[in-house]
Design a protein around this motif. Sequence first.
Motif, PDB file in Angstrom:
ATOM      1  N   LEU A 183      21.498   8.088  10.774  1.00 15.56           N
ATOM      2  CA  LEU A 183      20.681   9.223  11.044  1.00 15.56           C
ATOM      3  C   LEU A 183      19.518   9.005  12.370  1.00 15.56           C
ATOM      4  O   LEU A 183      19.226  10.037  12.510  1.00 15.56           O
ATOM      5  CB  LEU A 183      19.993   9.076   9.683  1.00 15.56           C
ATOM      6  CG  LEU A 183      20.697   9.467   8.590  1.00 15.56           C
ATOM      7  CD1 LEU A 183      19.964   9.029   7.082  1.00 15.56           C
ATOM      8  CD2 LEU A 183      20.982  11.039   8.536  1.00 15.56           C
ATOM      9  N   GLU A 184      19.357   7.896  12.708  1.00 20.41           N
ATOM     10  CA  GLU A 184      18.158   7.973  13.703  1.00 20.41           C
ATOM     11  C   GLU A 184      19.090   8.312  14.951  1.00 20.41           C
ATOM     12  O   GLU A 184      18.494   9.082  15.601  1.00 20.41           O
ATOM     13  CB  GLU A 184      17.887   6.342  13.956  1.00 20.41           C
ATOM     14  CG  GLU A 184      16.843   6.292  15.139  1.00 20.41           C
ATOM     15  CD  GLU A 184      15.562   7.174  14.796  1.00 20.41           C
ATOM     16  OE1 GLU A 184      15.331   7.368  16.061  1.00 20.41           O
ATOM     17  OE2 GLU A 184      14.950   7.138  13.808  1.00 20.41           O
ATOM     18  N   ALA A 185      20.288   8.019  15.203  1.00 18.96           N
ATOM     19  CA  ALA A 185      21.070   8.563  16.297  1.00 18.96           C
ATOM     20  C   ALA A 185      21.105   9.993  16.362  1.00 18.96           C
ATOM     21  O   ALA A 185      21.074  10.821  17.282  1.00 18.96           O
ATOM     22  CB  ALA A 185      22.349   7.947  16.443  1.00 18.96           C
ATOM     23  N   THR A 186      21.497  10.819  15.183  1.00 12.66           N
ATOM     24  CA  THR A 186      21.733  12.143  14.988  1.00 12.66           C
ATOM     25  C   THR A 186      20.469  12.825  15.185  1.00 12.66           C
ATOM     26  O   THR A 186      20.055  13.683  15.803  1.00 12.66           O
ATOM     27  CB  THR A 186      22.008  12.346  13.594  1.00 12.66           C
ATOM     28  OG1 THR A 186      23.420  11.696  13.316  1.00 12.66           O
ATOM     29  CG2 THR A 186      22.151  13.642  13.242  1.00 12.66           C
TER      30      THR A 186
ATOM     31  N   GLN B 255      16.564  16.013  18.548  1.00 16.46           N
ATOM     32  CA  GLN B 255      15.490  16.246  19.247  1.00 16.46           C
ATOM     33  C   GLN B 255      15.730  16.547  20.714  1.00 16.46           C
ATOM     34  O   GLN B 255      14.849  17.408  21.210  1.00 16.46           O
ATOM     35  CB  GLN B 255      14.657  14.871  19.130  1.00 16.46           C
ATOM     36  CG  GLN B 255      13.969  14.723  17.974  1.00 16.46           C
ATOM     37  CD  GLN B 255      13.277  13.086  17.843  1.00 16.46           C
ATOM     38  OE1 GLN B 255      13.876  12.198  18.331  1.00 16.46           O
ATOM     39  NE2 GLN B 255      12.153  13.122  17.047  1.00 16.46           N
ATOM     40  N   PHE B 256      16.637  15.959  21.244  1.00 19.36           N
ATOM     41  CA  PHE B 256      17.011  16.264  22.651  1.00 19.36           C
ATOM     42  C   PHE B 256      17.405  17.992  22.786  1.00 19.36           C
ATOM     43  O   PHE B 256      16.921  18.509  23.400  1.00 19.36           O
ATOM     44  CB  PHE B 256      18.312  15.622  23.149  1.00 19.36           C
ATOM     45  CG  PHE B 256      18.930  15.911  24.409  1.00 19.36           C
ATOM     46  CD1 PHE B 256      18.221  15.764  25.616  1.00 19.36           C
ATOM     47  CD2 PHE B 256      19.922  16.650  24.564  1.00 19.36           C
ATOM     48  CE1 PHE B 256      18.851  15.990  26.915  1.00 19.36           C
ATOM     49  CE2 PHE B 256      20.561  16.931  25.609  1.00 19.36           C
ATOM     50  CZ  PHE B 256      20.218  16.956  26.843  1.00 19.36           C
ATOM     51  N   LYS B 257      18.286  18.252  21.607  1.00 20.87           N
ATOM     52  CA  LYS B 257      18.481  19.756  21.544  1.00 20.87           C
ATOM     53  C   LYS B 257      17.341  20.733  21.384  1.00 20.87           C
ATOM     54  O   LYS B 257      17.411  21.671  22.136  1.00 20.87           O
ATOM     55  CB  LYS B 257      19.638  19.985  20.615  1.00 20.87           C
ATOM     56  CG  LYS B 257      21.055  19.386  20.772  1.00 20.87           C
ATOM     57  CD  LYS B 257      21.655  20.294  21.756  1.00 20.87           C
ATOM     58  CE  LYS B 257      23.300  19.679  21.773  1.00 20.87           C
ATOM     59  NZ  LYS B 257      23.930  20.386  22.666  1.00 20.87           N
ATOM     60  N   LEU B 258      16.444  20.193  20.546  1.00 23.75           N
ATOM     61  CA  LEU B 258      15.293  21.015  20.459  1.00 23.75           C
ATOM     62  C   LEU B 258      14.471  21.087  21.589  1.00 23.75           C
ATOM     63  O   LEU B 258      13.793  22.323  21.955  1.00 23.75           O
ATOM     64  CB  LEU B 258      14.452  20.378  19.481  1.00 23.75           C
ATOM     65  CG  LEU B 258      14.794  20.508  17.677  1.00 23.75           C
ATOM     66  CD1 LEU B 258      14.131  19.706  16.982  1.00 23.75           C
ATOM     67  CD2 LEU B 258      14.838  22.068  17.489  1.00 23.75           C
TER      68      LEU B 258
END
Length: 132
Positions: free
Chosen positions: A105-108, A113-116
């Motif tokens: 979940l942390e990796a996802t 966050q990168f995509k946002l």
Amino acid sequence: MSKDRDNQSYTISEVSEMTGLSSDTLRYYEKIGLVTSPERGAGKKRLYTNADIGRIRFLTYLKRTNMPLKKIQQYVESYDHHDEAHCYELLDEHRQEIERQMRELEATKQIIQFKLAHFQEIKDGKLKEGYE
């Protein structure tokens, strides 16, 4: 519901509200042996104790963290037979699985966050659309 805290009892609808489980789920858990059949009051209505509610809440935590019902049943059976070693083993395996899930979940979350941030830059006019 009685007023004496130690002898307090709750109807199935009260337990449902307290635990977030439906009355049908509570009956099902009783049927498959996850919860012992509670005392019966007037009209044969189920009367749950604080101890019953504590057990139901713990089982709910296990279920909400994706422990399969079969494993929960094994845990309950081991607990009822005072097999602390097996209880420990089952809970430790489940803890490890939860930790694995948390890492995933942390990796996802980091990817999201990168995509946002990327889409925020597009919205702000700093990047052209279509780049991922």
